[in-house]
Scaffold this motif. Sequence first.
Motif, short mmCIF file in Angstrom:
data_model
loop_
_atom_site.label_atom_id
_atom_site.label_comp_id
_atom_site.label_asym_id
_atom_site.label_seq_id
_atom_site.Cartn_x
_atom_site.Cartn_y
_atom_site.Cartn_z
N ARG A 96 -4.01 3.65 21.48
CA ARG A 96 -4.15 5.17 21.08
C ARG A 96 -3.25 5.31 19.82
O ARG A 96 -2.65 6.42 19.42
N ALA A 97 -3.03 4.34 19.11
CA ALA A 97 -2.62 4.19 17.71
C ALA A 97 -3.58 5.32 16.92
O ALA A 97 -4.65 5.21 16.82
N VAL A 98 -2.82 5.88 15.74
CA VAL A 98 -3.34 6.67 15.00
C VAL A 98 -3.74 5.80 13.52
O VAL A 98 -2.58 5.69 13.06
N LEU A 99 -4.90 5.23 13.15
CA LEU A 99 -5.00 4.51 11.99
C LEU A 99 -6.31 5.26 11.16
O LEU A 99 -6.83 4.70 10.41
N GLU A 100 -6.14 6.38 11.37
CA GLU A 100 -7.24 7.29 10.54
C GLU A 100 -7.01 7.10 8.98
O GLU A 100 -6.01 7.31 8.43
N LYS A 101 -8.06 6.76 8.31
CA LYS A 101 -8.08 6.50 6.93
C LYS A 101 -7.08 5.47 6.51
O LYS A 101 -6.53 5.06 5.03
N ALA A 102 -6.65 4.62 7.31
CA ALA A 102 -5.87 3.42 7.12
C ALA A 102 -6.36 2.43 6.56
O ALA A 102 -7.78 2.31 6.33
N ASP A 103 -6.01 1.68 5.43
CA ASP A 103 -6.62 0.48 4.78
C ASP A 103 -6.17 -0.78 5.40
O ASP A 103 -5.06 -1.18 5.32
N LEU A 104 -7.10 -1.21 6.39
CA LEU A 104 -7.03 -2.60 6.93
C LEU A 104 -7.88 -3.55 6.31
O LEU A 104 -8.28 -4.56 7.20
N SER A 105 -8.41 -3.60 5.33
CA SER A 105 -9.19 -4.50 4.63
C SER A 105 -8.47 -5.95 4.74
O SER A 105 -7.46 -6.20 4.27
N ARG A 106 -9.34 -6.87 5.00
CA ARG A 106 -9.03 -8.22 5.08
C ARG A 106 -7.85 -8.48 6.24
O ARG A 106 -7.02 -9.47 6.31
N ALA A 107 -7.23 -7.52 7.04
CA ALA A 107 -6.15 -7.70 7.95
C ALA A 107 -6.71 -8.72 9.00
O ALA A 107 -7.95 -8.60 9.62
#
Length: 221
Positions: A96-107
Amino acid sequence: MGHPSAKTALIERIRSGEAPLIDLSEADLLRADLQGVNLVGSNLERAALVLANLRGARLTGADLHRASLVGAVLEETDLGAACLRDADLTAVSGGRAVLEKADLSRANLRGADLGGANLREADLSRADLRGANLRGADLRGANLRDSSLEEACLSAANLAGADFSRSCLRGAAFDETGEAVGADFYECRELDPAWASGLIELGALNVEPPSDRERRLISPQ
């Protein structure tokens, strides 16, 4: 009584609300208990947050580029619009974490538990999501191009408008998918044909039958 260590003092400053005034880049926050703290907009680039407890913390817009959050607790944590590019989130607990519009590229999200997380319009391009739990996650409009989703669970997830182009989906599960209208599976690799027809019925785009070679890889010998 001895003086508190520099690490303990830093954690106390964060808990007291001073985080926005502190440069936390490369900070040692291993196993830190930061439940519910305000880290909005904080600079945590390359910070060590391994096994840290960030349950319910607010990190909206925070910079966590190349930070290490291996095994961290991110349940109900607000990371909206945060930068997590190249971050290591292996085996995080992020229900239930909020990661809306987060940049997780190459994570690195290998083995991460993001069940029910809000990943709407998040950038997960080239991310490693092997074995990740995304059951019930909101992936509407998310960018998953060139990502690794082998053995990932996407059951009951909302995939409307998500881009899975050129991602690897070997062993990924899509049962109970609620929405997939406009989801793009252009040149995705090793999508189990058992899920392909269901995704097409739900409005997914560019879902192609696997090649003969891919069928051999998918099917047990």
